[in-house]
Design an enzyme around this catalytic site. Structure first.
Site, PDB file in Angstrom:
ATOM      1  N   HIS A 121       0.817  -1.222   0.000  1.00 14.92           N
ATOM      2  CA  HIS A 121       0.000   0.000   0.000  1.00 14.92           C
ATOM      3  C   HIS A 121       0.850   1.271   0.000  1.00 14.92           C
ATOM      4  CE1 HIS A 121       0.407  -0.165   4.530  1.00 14.92           C
ATOM      5  NE2 HIS A 121       0.452   1.143   4.362  1.00 14.92           N
ATOM      6  N   ASP A 151       0.171  -7.629   1.473  1.00 22.27           N
ATOM      7  CA  ASP A 151       0.659  -6.252   1.615  1.00 22.27           C
ATOM      8  C   ASP A 151       2.183  -6.162   1.691  1.00 22.27           C
ATOM      9  OD1 ASP A 151       0.423  -3.561   1.661  1.00 22.27           O
ATOM     10  OD2 ASP A 151      -0.396  -3.387   3.675  1.00 22.27           O
ATOM     11  N   SER A 226       4.730   2.747   7.828  1.00 25.54           N
ATOM     12  CA  SER A 226       4.367   1.593   7.007  1.00 25.54           C
ATOM     13  C   SER A 226       5.541   1.153   6.140  1.00 25.54           C
ATOM     14  CB  SER A 226       3.180   1.933   6.111  1.00 25.54           C
ATOM     15  OG  SER A 226       2.007   2.055   6.850  1.00 25.54           O
TER      16      SER A 226
END
Length: 456
Positions: A121, A151, A226
């Site tokens: 993402h 992911d 992230s």
């Protein structure tokens, strides 16, 4: 005399009032508060506590931080988006305008020649990816491959020097209560290190339909973290920081990371095959059993190696390769880290007796898209030759009302999504379920060999 005393009294009184006013208005009042810690209640007991070897308990994280901070990079992605523009339409335009959207995150250098792992993402839809090293040097990155379902994405940068990198640790060996560090770039604050402990393993997040085996920690993780590193006190990579649970968008106490064993397996698959190879036991789970410790087998695929190995309906799986299995997310995490063709030792409880069976893992053959409500499988060599195509995903079954209405069911082959060619069923479901827009132009080949296009 009385008059003089009266004047002096008035003078003293005026001075006192002035002094009091000065103290109240001009001077900051100082308050001294004494703190007294309450005495802890002591309870006598016959139990003598064992003496802990405190020298083994880490109190200094500087070595782990120093060995990892230079291997975590800042990832900047630029995506070109299209937006409806009614003003342009009225002035002779096409009613749309293009604009650049910039996103940032983190990445972890895993090899000296420049391979970087991050979250899918973080770079999803990017037309340009730029990586900033800890020494502020900026480099262009190329996307090697990505897996939206779990992911994870793999990037590559070119450099003439060996880069600092973080070795993989074994996430199966991580213990609840163990100290960990989260390294990343929250809010564009580069090279940020936070500490916490492992709060839980095999965590299944509500609303997350993909990875169901997160490592949960209380190390502070915020937007921008992230794709960053979760490392142990030896500086080994044990997870890729991926998500937080929050009502505000900021850290409120818990963060979640994809275990390193899963991330490494995905990276190896992307490098070797270009797509993720999913392994399955060849069983179906009894979803009705909630109050057991383990995973109950509902049925066994008659064509799988699970039958040959001796697994049976009603068996309760309690271990895989001696790793304890208490719930489905534990089992899924173990299988996600394995490849088809590998052998695993599965311990089951059958009528109160523990049995261990060695099972050869099968390759997952069908893939389900939650977005379309459709099962896909890879096309065969015969399909490729018959329809003169290199890849695609064949519809096996669907519950999609629109598909059923237009007879887009068994036998149709999905070849392109939004103009991009599809090589496999895994890639098809990954693109469909990983999209943020939810709008697709689907190109299919019907059983007659004719090309049909549909907007969904």
């Amino acid at each position: 005399m009385k008059k003089i005393l009266g004047i002096l009294g008035v003078a003293f009184l005026g001075g006192a009032v002035s002094l009091t006013g000065y103290k109240m208005l001009l001077e900051q009042p100082q308050t001294v508060i004494q703190h007294q810690e309450p005495a802890l209640q002591t309870v006598k007991a016959n139990y003598t506590s064992p003496i802990l070897n405190t020298s083994s308990v880490p109190t200094d994280f500087t070595e782990a931080a120093e060995s990892t901070v230079h291997a975590v990079v800042h990832v900047k992605n630029t995506a070109v988006r299209t937006q409806q523009d009614p003003v342009s339409f009225f002035f002779g335009g096409n009613g749309t305008r293009k604009f650049e959207q910039v996103g940032t995150g983190s990445g972890v250098i895993i090899s000296p020649d420049g391979y970087i792992v991050t979250n899918n993402h973080v770079i999803d839809g990017a037309t340009d990816i730029e990586v900033t090293l800890n020494n502020k040097k900026k480099l262009k990155a190329t996307l090697v491959g990505a897996d939206s379902e779990r992911d994870i994405a793999l990037l590559k940068i070119e450099t003439d020097v060996d880069l600092p990198n973080i070795p993989f640790g074994n996430s199966d060996n991580v213990k609840v209560g163990e100290w960990v560090l989260a390294v990343g770039n929250p809010y564009n604050l580069t090279s940020t290190v936070t500490a916490g402990i492992v709060s839980a393993k095999g965590r299944d997040l509500e609303g997350n339909r993909n990875i169901e085996s997160f490592i949960q920690t209380d190390a502070a993780v915020n937007p921008g973290n992230s794709g960053g590193a979760l490392v142990n006190t030896r500086g080994e990579l044990i997870g890729i920081n991926t998500a937080i649970t929050s009502r505000t968008g900021s850290f409120i106490g818990y963060s979640f990371a994809v275990p390193s064993n899963i991330a490494k397996k995905i990276i190896d698959d992307l490098l070797e095959y270009g797509t993720v190879q999913e392994a399955i036991l060849g069983i179906n789970i009894d979803q009705g059993e909630k109050d057991i410790e383990g995973v109950k087998i509902g049925s066994v695929d008659k064509d799988s190696d699970a039958v040959k190995a001796g697994l049976k309906e009603g068996d309760i799986i309690t271990k895989v390769n001696n790793i304890k299995i208490t719930k489905f997310s534990d089992l899924k995490g173990q299988l996600t880290a394995k490849r088809p063709g590998e052998y695993v030792d599965v311990t089951v409880n059958r009528d109160g007796t523990d049995l261990t069976k060695t099972v050869k893992l099968s390759k997952k053959s069908t893939f389900y898209s939650t977005t379309l409500g459709t099962n896909f499988k890879d096309i065969t060599d015969k399909d490729k030759k018959m329809y003169n195509i290199e890849g695609g995903a064949k519809i096996v079954s669907t519950v999609n009302r629109i598909f059923l209405e237009y007879n887009l069911d068994k036998g149709y082959i999905l070849t392109k999504i939004n103009g991009k060619s599809i090589s496999s069923a895994s890639e098809a479901t990954s693109v469909l379920d990983g999209s943020q827009s939810g709008r697709f132009l689907l190109e299919m080949i019907n059983p007659k060999g004719e090309i049909e296009r549909f907007r969904y």
